[in-house]
Enzyme design. Structure first.
Site, PDB file in Angstrom:
ATOM      1  N   ARG A 249     -21.697  -8.105  15.816  1.00 48.91           N
ATOM      2  CA  ARG A 249     -22.383  -7.180  16.709  1.00 48.91           C
ATOM      3  C   ARG A 249     -23.639  -7.826  17.265  1.00 48.91           C
ATOM      4  NH1 ARG A 249     -26.238  -4.315  14.909  1.00 48.91           N
ATOM      5  NH2 ARG A 249     -25.339  -3.921  12.843  1.00 48.91           N
TER       6      ARG A 249
ATOM      7  N   TYR B 290     -20.610   4.901  42.189  1.00 48.38           N
ATOM      8  CA  TYR B 290     -19.443   5.223  41.378  1.00 48.38           C
ATOM      9  C   TYR B 290     -19.647   6.556  40.664  1.00 48.38           C
ATOM     10  CZ  TYR B 290     -16.466   4.925  37.204  1.00 48.38           C
ATOM     11  OH  TYR B 290     -15.596   5.192  36.186  1.00 48.38           O
TER      12      TYR B 290
ATOM     13  N   ASP C 242     -25.893  -3.192  41.011  1.00 50.11           N
ATOM     14  CA  ASP C 242     -24.513  -3.261  40.554  1.00 50.11           C
ATOM     15  C   ASP C 242     -23.765  -4.149  41.540  1.00 50.11           C
ATOM     16  OD1 ASP C 242     -21.802  -2.865  39.996  1.00 50.11           O
ATOM     17  OD2 ASP C 242     -22.144  -0.830  39.264  1.00 50.11           O
TER      18      ASP C 242
ATOM     19  N   LYS D 122     -13.301  -5.352  36.365  1.00 51.88           N
ATOM     20  CA  LYS D 122     -12.834  -5.490  37.743  1.00 51.88           C
ATOM     21  C   LYS D 122     -12.559  -6.959  38.107  1.00 51.88           C
ATOM     22  CE  LYS D 122     -13.609  -1.012  37.875  1.00 51.88           C
ATOM     23  NZ  LYS D 122     -14.524  -0.692  36.772  1.00 51.88           N
TER      24      LYS D 122
END
Length: 390
Positions: free
Chosen positions: A55, A107, A179, A204
């Site tokens: 992590r 978005y 973004d 994406k």
């Protein structure tokens, strides 16, 4: 006088394959190994070899983060379990009472995260037209700590002047986050234009094959990276080693894929402008696009996303997007395959209709992620779907 040549900056195509990466020092493996280990042996308590717990840090993820930073022209990268996990990490930088200026054409998941989650923690958001510096300036107030933009925007493909937004944000001591998912670092590098943070949905174009979920944040500021790293580790929404490996694999072909995505999208958008069923085409590569000149100046290409306003009501539009055979009716974007969707009922369904319409996202809008298939097949598919659905 010296015969030595000055150091040469590698091309982006070379950076995509080699940037921040070296063959495995133990085996010489050319591809970054998948370090599927949750924990790492220590030489003594608190004395480790750079990694202690996956992590907090994993060699496969670190390789991806380094590669992404090279692509964006930054110094630091952080990879997350999803794009929304990355965005949420940026908001963790803020405090109760802080204010954020956001594009009104973002978005739907970003809108939902801001309004349905973080407003409950006493953060305030104003959604404005970020293509207008005047509108952004009016929205900024003393409590503004962050300006959040997409460019091109999702789903209307509007272009926001990153340099202008940077000057506005910084004049008010606020951060600018961009973004860059639709453009990718192949077509646009916001850090070089003054952005403080660049966000990506790795799901994406960077992954490129519709087989992972992931997100990333890039910056060239060490203090900011330390803060983002603290929340990355503390919250724990980190990208798995296997998914990091898949994104690294995808990035190696990113420049080639973006060239073909752009070529196909430009041709499809140009053809649709003359189609009798089409009212408006949103694509920054078209001269009819209101920010075409800005896009040509700010970007190295116009991308693979196309928005189309059809001259039909919502039920007919639903039928049309359901009739495609080459285009797949699905959310997401940026994979090698072409996707089609109706924002009003899919990706932006959680945005209140009145707010959505005010931002220009109508019921008759469709959004296409134009893939790598043959251009003639894509055109024929859209043609038959419009005929069958209407």
């Amino acid at each position: 006088m010296t015969d030595e040549n000055p150091p040469r900056t590698p091309t982006l195509e070379t950076e995509a394959i080699h940037g921040g990466l070296e063959p495995d020092p133990e085996t010489g493996a050319v591809m970054t190994p998948i370090y599927a280990s949750s924990t790492f042996a220590q030489n003594a308590p608190g004395e480790h070899q750079g990694y202690e717990y996956s992590r907090s840090g994993n060699p496969t993820r670190s390789a991806l983060e380094s590669n992404l930073a090279h692509l964006e022209g930054g110094e630091y990268g952080r990879a997350f379990a999803s794009g929304l996990a990355a965005i949420s990490t940026v908001l963790n930088l803020l405090e109760s009472g802080d204010h954020v200026v956001v594009g009104n054409d973002v978005y739907g998941g970003t809108h939902r995260l801001f309004t349905d989650v973080y407003e409950d923690y006493d953060l305030e958001f104003d959604f404005v037209d970020t293509t207008s510096p005047t509108a952004v300036q009016k929205a900024i107030r003393p409590a503004t700590e962050l300006v959040w933009i997409e460019t091109p925007t999702n789903p209307l493909l509007r272009i926001v002047d990153i340099e202008a937004m940077s000057e506005l944000a910084h004049s008010e001591d606020a951060l600018l986050a961009v973004d860059n998912t639709f453009a990718t670092p192949v077509l646009q590098r916001p850090l070089s234009l003054g952005a403080d943070i660049v966000a990506h949905s790795l799901t994406k174009y960077l992954g490129g094959h519709s087989d992972i979920i992931g997100g990333a944040l890039l910056t060239d500021q060490s203090t900011l990276d330390e803060q983002l790293g603290f929340y990355q580790n503390s919250v724990g929404a980190t990208l798995s080693p296997f998914d990091a490996f898949l994104v690294l694999r995808g990035i190696k072909t990113l420049p080639v894929r973006m060239e073909r995505h752009t070529e196909n999208a430009q041709a499809v958008a140009t053809w649709l402008e003359t189609h009798p069923a089409v009212e408006t085409v949103y694509y920054p590569g078209l001269e009819s696009h209101p920010q075409h000149e800005l896009a040509a100046r700010q970007m190295d290409g116009f991308g693979g996303m196309v928005g189309v306003e059809l001259d039909y009501p919502i039920d007919i539009v639903e039928s049309i997007v359901s009739e495609t055979e080459v285009f797949t009716l699905a959310e997401s974007l940026g994979g090698v395959e072409s996707l089609i969707e109706q924002p009003a009922t899919m990706t932006h369904a959680t945005v209140p209709r009145a707010e959505r319409l005010q931002a220009g996202v109508s019921d008759s809008l469709i959004r296409m992620s134009v893939g790598l298939e043959g251009l003639s097949d894509l055109k024929a598919d859209l043609d038959q779907a419009i005929d069958a659905g209407s």
